[in-house]
Scaffold this motif. Structure first.
Motif, PDB file in Angstrom:
ATOM      1  N   CYS A   6       0.660  -1.072  -0.135  1.00  0.00           N
ATOM      2  CA  CYS A   6       0.079  -0.385  -0.499  1.00  0.00           C
ATOM      3  C   CYS A   6       0.682   1.223   0.085  1.00  0.00           C
ATOM      4  N   ALA A   7       0.975   1.962  -0.996  1.00  0.00           N
ATOM      5  CA  ALA A   7       2.256   2.608  -1.016  1.00  0.00           C
ATOM      6  C   ALA A   7       1.290   4.706  -0.992  1.00  0.00           C
ATOM      7  N   GLY A   8       1.868   5.247  -0.883  1.00  0.00           N
ATOM      8  CA  GLY A   8       1.324   6.831  -0.778  1.00  0.00           C
ATOM      9  C   GLY A   8       2.390   7.947  -1.549  1.00  0.00           C
ATOM     10  N   SER A   9       3.248   7.099  -2.876  1.00  0.00           N
ATOM     11  CA  SER A   9       4.218   8.142  -3.073  1.00  0.00           C
ATOM     12  C   SER A   9       4.637   6.870  -3.692  1.00  0.00           C
ATOM     13  N   LEU A  10       5.402   8.374  -5.148  1.00  0.00           N
ATOM     14  CA  LEU A  10       6.460   7.602  -6.116  1.00  0.00           C
ATOM     15  C   LEU A  10       7.455   7.129  -5.491  1.00  0.00           C
ATOM     16  N   GLU A  11       8.016   7.689  -4.480  1.00  0.00           N
ATOM     17  CA  GLU A  11       9.037   6.623  -3.432  1.00  0.00           C
ATOM     18  C   GLU A  11       8.340   5.406  -3.157  1.00  0.00           C
ATOM     19  N   LEU A  26      -1.477   2.269  -5.226  1.00  0.00           N
ATOM     20  CA  LEU A  26      -1.594   3.022  -4.807  1.00  0.00           C
ATOM     21  C   LEU A  26      -2.090   4.345  -4.676  1.00  0.00           C
ATOM     22  N   ASN A  27      -2.232   5.124  -3.659  1.00  0.00           N
ATOM     23  CA  ASN A  27      -2.580   6.415  -2.743  1.00  0.00           C
ATOM     24  C   ASN A  27      -2.496   7.523  -2.753  1.00  0.00           C
ATOM     25  N   SER A  28      -2.949   8.413  -2.308  1.00  0.00           N
ATOM     26  CA  SER A  28      -2.538   9.555  -1.564  1.00  0.00           C
ATOM     27  C   SER A  28      -3.110   9.739  -0.281  1.00  0.00           C
ATOM     28  N   ALA A  29      -2.528  10.690   0.448  1.00  0.00           N
ATOM     29  CA  ALA A  29      -3.389  10.152   1.730  1.00  0.00           C
ATOM     30  C   ALA A  29      -3.151   8.580   2.878  1.00  0.00           C
ATOM     31  N   HIS A  31      -2.474   8.422   5.472  1.00  0.00           N
ATOM     32  CA  HIS A  31      -3.160   9.030   6.976  1.00  0.00           C
ATOM     33  C   HIS A  31      -4.941   8.705   7.489  1.00  0.00           C
ATOM     34  N   LEU A  32      -5.436   9.112   5.817  1.00  0.00           N
ATOM     35  CA  LEU A  32      -6.778   9.075   5.797  1.00  0.00           C
ATOM     36  C   LEU A  32      -7.780   7.731   5.652  1.00  0.00           C
ATOM     37  N   GLY A  33      -6.325   6.886   5.614  1.00  0.00           N
ATOM     38  CA  GLY A  33      -7.005   5.603   4.901  1.00  0.00           C
ATOM     39  C   GLY A  33      -6.851   5.295   3.135  1.00  0.00           C
ATOM     40  N   GLY A  34      -6.122   6.378   2.276  1.00  0.00           N
ATOM     41  CA  GLY A  34      -5.595   6.455   1.184  1.00  0.00           C
ATOM     42  C   GLY A  34      -7.092   7.453   0.233  1.00  0.00           C
ATOM     43  N   LEU A  35      -6.298   8.344  -0.503  1.00  0.00           N
ATOM     44  CA  LEU A  35      -7.153   8.439  -1.377  1.00  0.00           C
ATOM     45  C   LEU A  35      -6.980   8.447  -2.622  1.00  0.00           C
ATOM     46  N   THR A  36      -7.547   9.030  -3.590  1.00  0.00           N
ATOM     47  CA  THR A  36      -7.022   8.770  -5.329  1.00  0.00           C
ATOM     48  C   THR A  36      -5.762   9.640  -5.850  1.00  0.00           C
ATOM     49  N   PRO A  37      -4.692   8.994  -5.805  1.00  0.00           N
ATOM     50  CA  PRO A  37      -3.515   9.770  -6.201  1.00  0.00           C
ATOM     51  C   PRO A  37      -3.730  10.623  -8.037  1.00  0.00           C
ATOM     52  N   SER A  38      -2.214  11.373  -7.445  1.00  0.00           N
ATOM     53  CA  SER A  38      -2.173  12.207  -8.607  1.00  0.00           C
ATOM     54  C   SER A  38      -2.022  11.269  -9.574  1.00  0.00           C
ATOM     55  N   LEU A  39      -2.577  12.458 -10.738  1.00  0.00           N
ATOM     56  CA  LEU A  39      -1.989  11.755 -12.099  1.00  0.00           C
ATOM     57  C   LEU A  39      -0.551  11.063 -12.404  1.00  0.00           C
ATOM     58  N   ALA A  40       0.279  12.735 -11.917  1.00  0.00           N
ATOM     59  CA  ALA A  40       1.938  12.812 -11.949  1.00  0.00           C
ATOM     60  C   ALA A  40       2.903  11.520 -11.305  1.00  0.00           C
ATOM     61  N   THR A  41       1.526  11.299 -10.438  1.00  0.00           N
ATOM     62  CA  THR A  41       2.328  10.130  -9.541  1.00  0.00           C
ATOM     63  C   THR A  41       2.088   8.601  -9.594  1.00  0.00           C
ATOM     64  N   LEU A  51       5.477  -3.553 -11.541  1.00  0.00           N
ATOM     65  CA  LEU A  51       4.749  -4.086 -10.856  1.00  0.00           C
ATOM     66  C   LEU A  51       3.576  -3.565 -11.492  1.00  0.00           C
ATOM     67  N   PRO A  52       2.242  -4.567 -11.430  1.00  0.00           N
ATOM     68  CA  PRO A  52       0.850  -4.139 -11.963  1.00  0.00           C
ATOM     69  C   PRO A  52       0.216  -2.981 -10.579  1.00  0.00           C
ATOM     70  N   LEU A  53       0.264  -2.063 -11.295  1.00  0.00           N
ATOM     71  CA  LEU A  53      -0.782  -0.906 -10.168  1.00  0.00           C
ATOM     72  C   LEU A  53      -1.854  -0.907 -10.222  1.00  0.00           C
ATOM     73  N   ILE A  54      -2.055  -0.542  -9.556  1.00  0.00           N
ATOM     74  CA  ILE A  54      -3.546  -0.612  -8.496  1.00  0.00           C
ATOM     75  C   ILE A  54      -3.670   0.653  -7.694  1.00  0.00           C
ATOM     76  N   CYS A  55      -5.110   1.715  -8.573  1.00  0.00           N
ATOM     77  CA  CYS A  55      -4.990   2.740  -8.255  1.00  0.00           C
ATOM     78  C   CYS A  55      -6.201   3.252  -7.719  1.00  0.00           C
ATOM     79  N   MET A  56      -5.913   3.577  -6.216  1.00  0.00           N
ATOM     80  CA  MET A  56      -7.567   4.125  -5.487  1.00  0.00           C
ATOM     81  C   MET A  56      -8.377   5.020  -6.223  1.00  0.00           C
ATOM     82  N   VAL A  57      -9.121   4.802  -6.093  1.00  0.00           N
ATOM     83  CA  VAL A  57     -10.207   5.598  -5.575  1.00  0.00           C
ATOM     84  C   VAL A  57     -11.119   6.405  -5.148  1.00  0.00           C
TER      85      VAL A  57
END
Length: 247
Positions: A6-11, A26-29, A31-41, A51-57
């Motif tokens: 469960c990743a929160g950044s490119l790093e 891949l998420n953002s935030a 600490h909030l349980g995971g939100l939609t990541p940015s398109l740039a990320t 690796l396969p990349l699953i994105c949170m919506v």
């Protein structure tokens, strides 16, 4: 056996690959349980990792009952993430009484499948009243996987339900168990539940000294720190699986 980070950044994505993970959510935030990541990320992650990349919506924190305007944002986010190369989407929508938002979920599943991607119903599953009925509905809609802690705060606490779900639906639906999973408990959990996919944040902390000052504090959980994936935790879990003959 699949280890999902469960990743929160490119790093975090780069760390997951180097440490030997099998898949990334891949998420953002986080600490909030995971939100939609940015398109740039997403775009940079697709360039940097194989690796396969699953994105949170997920457009906001708290629950999973969304307004029409929130759903409009989610539809466009989903479309843009898939066009950016996401291998799948993780999402979940419920009605005000905690039932499956069937029509919206079916729409997101169809969108994923039209792009050759998979759809994961995330831990919104863990707050519904009847997990067996929910699993049956998701199977009927063509959902590819459910991420769940067994309707408890952590997967070790929810192991009984996890075992029942796998026994009853494991031939029709993939389950991935998450929350509270570590190198110390992963082998027992897999053997007890029969579920061969695990999801964890492998959380550590890094210092940002500009998080606070002059009486203002933007840090959370750890003063002047932010969370990130620790490679050592991923490799330790993988080592435990290898030693147990599970990978």
């Amino acid at each position: 056996m699949i280890i999902e980070v469960c990743a929160g950044s490119l790093e975090d994505c780069l760390t997951a690959q180097v440490a030997g993970a099998d898949r990334i959510e891949l998420n953002s935030a986080l600490h909030l349980g995971g939100l939609t990541p940015s398109l740039a990320t997403v775009r940079l992650a697709k360039q940097a990792v194989t690796l396969p990349l699953i994105c949170m919506v997920r457009p906001r924190a708290a629950g999973f009952c969304y307004s029409d305007r929130e759903k409009a944002v989610m539809r466009l986010d989903a479309q843009l993430l898939l066009e950016a190369g996401a291998d799948g989407l993780a999402s979940g929508a419920l009605t005000p009484d905690g039932q499956l938002d069937t029509s919206f979920t079916a729409e997101l599943i169809a969108l994923c499948h039209s792009h050759g991607a998979e759809f994961v119903f995330h831990r919104a599953f863990d707050v519904v009243k009847d997990p067996f009925d929910m699993a049956e509905q998701l199977i009927a809609l063509g959902c590819d996987r459910i991420l769940t802690s067994g309707q408890m705060a952590t997967a070790p606490e929810g192991r009984d339900l996890l075992r029942q779900l796998q026994a009853r639906f494991g031939q029709q639906m993939a389950f991935c168990m998450g929350a509270g999973i570590s190198a110390d408990n992963v082998v027992d959990l897999i053997r007890e539940t029969g579920i061969a996919q695990v999801h964890a944040s492998f959380k550590g902390w890094a210092l940002d000294p500009t998080s606070s000052g002059n009486g203002v504090d933007y840090s959370y959980a750890q003063p002047d720190h932010y969370d990130l994936v620790l490679a050592d935790k991923v490799t330790a879990l993988k080592k435990a699986l290898l030693e147990a003959g599970l990978v």
